[in-house]
Each structure stands twice: as C-alpha cells, then as structure tokens.
Motif scaffolding. Sequence first.
Motif, PDB file in Angstrom:
ATOM      1  N   GLY A 157     -37.660  11.577 -25.489  1.00 36.28           N
ATOM      2  CA  GLY A 157     -38.053  12.417 -26.446  1.00 36.28           C
ATOM      3  C   GLY A 157     -38.018  11.740 -27.554  1.00 36.28           C
ATOM      4  N   ALA A 158     -37.284  10.574 -27.744  1.00 32.81           N
ATOM      5  CA  ALA A 158     -37.346   9.888 -29.364  1.00 32.81           C
ATOM      6  C   ALA A 158     -36.562   8.621 -29.038  1.00 32.81           C
ATOM      7  N   PRO A 159     -37.642   7.584 -27.852  1.00 34.57           N
ATOM      8  CA  PRO A 159     -37.186   6.209 -27.644  1.00 34.57           C
ATOM      9  C   PRO A 159     -36.622   5.688 -29.160  1.00 34.57           C
ATOM     10  N   CYS A 160     -35.675   4.717 -29.503  1.00 39.19           N
ATOM     11  CA  CYS A 160     -35.553   4.354 -30.546  1.00 39.19           C
ATOM     12  C   CYS A 160     -35.614   2.728 -30.453  1.00 39.19           C
ATOM     13  N   SER A 197     -26.684  -4.308 -30.039  1.00 36.09           N
ATOM     14  CA  SER A 197     -27.079  -3.059 -29.275  1.00 36.09           C
ATOM     15  C   SER A 197     -26.498  -1.695 -30.743  1.00 36.09           C
ATOM     16  N   TYR A 198     -27.382  -0.843 -30.869  1.00 41.32           N
ATOM     17  CA  TYR A 198     -26.985  -0.042 -32.146  1.00 41.32           C
ATOM     18  C   TYR A 198     -27.235   1.267 -31.098  1.00 41.32           C
ATOM     19  N   THR A 199     -25.427   2.390 -31.178  1.00 44.26           N
ATOM     20  CA  THR A 199     -25.632   3.548 -30.851  1.00 44.26           C
ATOM     21  C   THR A 199     -26.927   4.321 -30.666  1.00 44.26           C
ATOM     22  N   VAL A 200     -27.315   5.422 -30.486  1.00 41.60           N
ATOM     23  CA  VAL A 200     -28.228   5.944 -31.429  1.00 41.60           C
ATOM     24  C   VAL A 200     -28.464   7.192 -30.629  1.00 41.60           C
ATOM     25  N   GLY A 201     -26.907   7.819 -30.425  1.00 44.01           N
ATOM     26  CA  GLY A 201     -26.999   9.050 -29.584  1.00 44.01           C
ATOM     27  C   GLY A 201     -25.662   8.664 -28.357  1.00 44.01           C
ATOM     28  N   ARG A 202     -25.475   9.848 -28.142  1.00 47.23           N
ATOM     29  CA  ARG A 202     -24.617   9.834 -27.453  1.00 47.23           C
ATOM     30  C   ARG A 202     -24.919   9.621 -25.771  1.00 47.23           C
TER      31      ARG A 202
END
Length: 324
Positions: free
Chosen positions: A241-244, A303-308
């Motif tokens: 749904g929201a690729p980063c 590796s950036y945290t972009v969500g749970r």
Amino acid sequence: MSTPILSAHSLVKHFNAGGFGAARKVVRAVDDVSFELAPGETLGVVGESGCGKSTTARLLVQLLKPDSGSVRYEGKVVGPELPLKAFRSKVQMVFQDSFASLNPRMTMIDAVAFGPTVHGVSQSDAIRKAQDLLDRVGLDPARFGGRYAHELSGGQRQRVNIARALAFDPQVIVLDEAVSALDKSVEAQVLNLLMDLRRERGLTYVFISHDLNVVRHISDRVMVMYLGEVAEIGPAESLYGAPCHPYTEALLAAMPSLDPDQRTMEAPLAGDPPNPIDPPSGCRFHTRCARAFGPCSTQIPPSYTVGRSHVAACHLNSVKEHVA
C-alpha cells in the motif's frame, strides 16, 4: 515480533568468478542479509532474477555455507550450538523443479519415506507415515504410491515434494519458486494446500516467488531484495500500500492488471541490474533510480524505520524516519 523461530544474521555469500590473488573476482550473490521469522508467519521474498533470493534460501537451510554471518533456530546458532541433523529435521525446503527434486529410481512412497528412515524411523513406520502424508496432500497412496516421477504431472510431483518435506515434522519450510512452474489452476490448488497445512500444523514459511500477486495473497510480511541486499521489508499490506523504496515501487508498478484504466503506458524501470561482480558504490539501485540524489552514489543507505516492523534501505527516508 515474538521470539524468532528462524533468523539470518549478516549472511554473506560470494562465488568465485575467476582470477587469483589480488586479481580474483567474486560474484556478490548475498551481501549482509539479515531478517527474522516469527513462529507461524509467512515471509514472502521477491526481486528480479539474480537478486540473491535462491542463494539466501540455500543459506537458510544450510545447503550452502555462508562466507560470514549465521543462521539461528530458536536462538541457537546452526552448527556450533545446534547440530545440522537436528536442524534439518526442523527446517525443510521445496524446490522449483519438481522433477529434478525427485529420484527417478524411487517410487513416490519410497521418496517420502526415505528421509525418516535416514533419521532412525523404522521402515514400516516410515511407509505408514508416507501413506498418510500422500493422502493429506491429495494423492491416493494406493494409486500414486507405486508410481515414479515421470508418471506424474508437475502439480502431482510438487505435492509429493511437499509431503516429503512434511515427513520430518518440520516447523519451517522454505519454498523456492515452488509454484511458478505450474499452470494457474494447479497453482491455486497447491497454494490452498500450503495455507491449509500452515493452519493445521502451525508451519512457518519462507515463500520465494516472482509473482507479486501470489506473494501478497499468501504472505504476512514481504522482503524485497536487490543485487544481494535487502531493499525493503515490512508487513504485506503496508509494503504493497505504501512502498518506501523506489525499487519496490517499480516492482509493484510492473504488476499486470486486468483493469483497462490501469494499463502500464511506460516501463516503470529501465535497464538491467548492474554486474554483481562489480556492484555500484553507495546504494546499488542508484544507477537505475530516477529519484537518486547526492548521497545515493557514495553512501550505503542504512535501514530506515518507516512504519511498524517496516524498514527500507533508501536515503529518501532519511528526512521522514519515524517509529510507528
């Protein structure tokens, strides 16, 4: 995530590409790959051909020895702390080529019973178990048990391979393109079988495939690999749904759609992956990325945290990193 049942820690695997001494070259098939599997979950693994998916699978089941890094089962390092024989009774693999995976001189009942007998189960008990497993995967042992691999269809052979993996009562099964060679109707039957077995036995899957729709259907989390590295990993719905990561976006944009209003008018990604013998500096995707900027060509992205439970190795996330 609960305590991981299986985890990879900084796995590295390079293959010799020729040369000696300082001139020796290597194919960087897997470079610093780490991830964890929770009990009962399915991790989908996607990426272009040559990105390191199958090599990672073979490292996980210890068919290949990593150059560095480790695989752990329930926190124990495989090899030093957990003997390989005990590990292989808990972690099994199903390969893409259903015919090459089977011994052409063995009947199907013998193929399924062979593994347990090697691990000390009596011949009679192993045969009974093989009959039960063939029946469970939808093959009547009275009809199919005495047949050889060439007498079965591709879907039937893959069911035998699944039964053979289950003969050890494993907790984890690694499936390397296990349904990609099947036609769609048979593929759907095998996928339904896999999901039923997961519910019945509490199995954990690593599901490798090039079919993004199938991966979304079966997976709890998805890991995207590019040129031997993990580009992005996260919950399936979050990642789709929201690729980063721009590479994930390109893969999703290439998914075929039956909706005429969502036709692909231009290629989402141009060019071929770089040579794994001499990968680009910095982010390995920057040579094909339309959004690359300053640090992409020189600095390896963390590796950036972009969500749970969702991380992406892309510098574009440096200004919006947050913890969900």
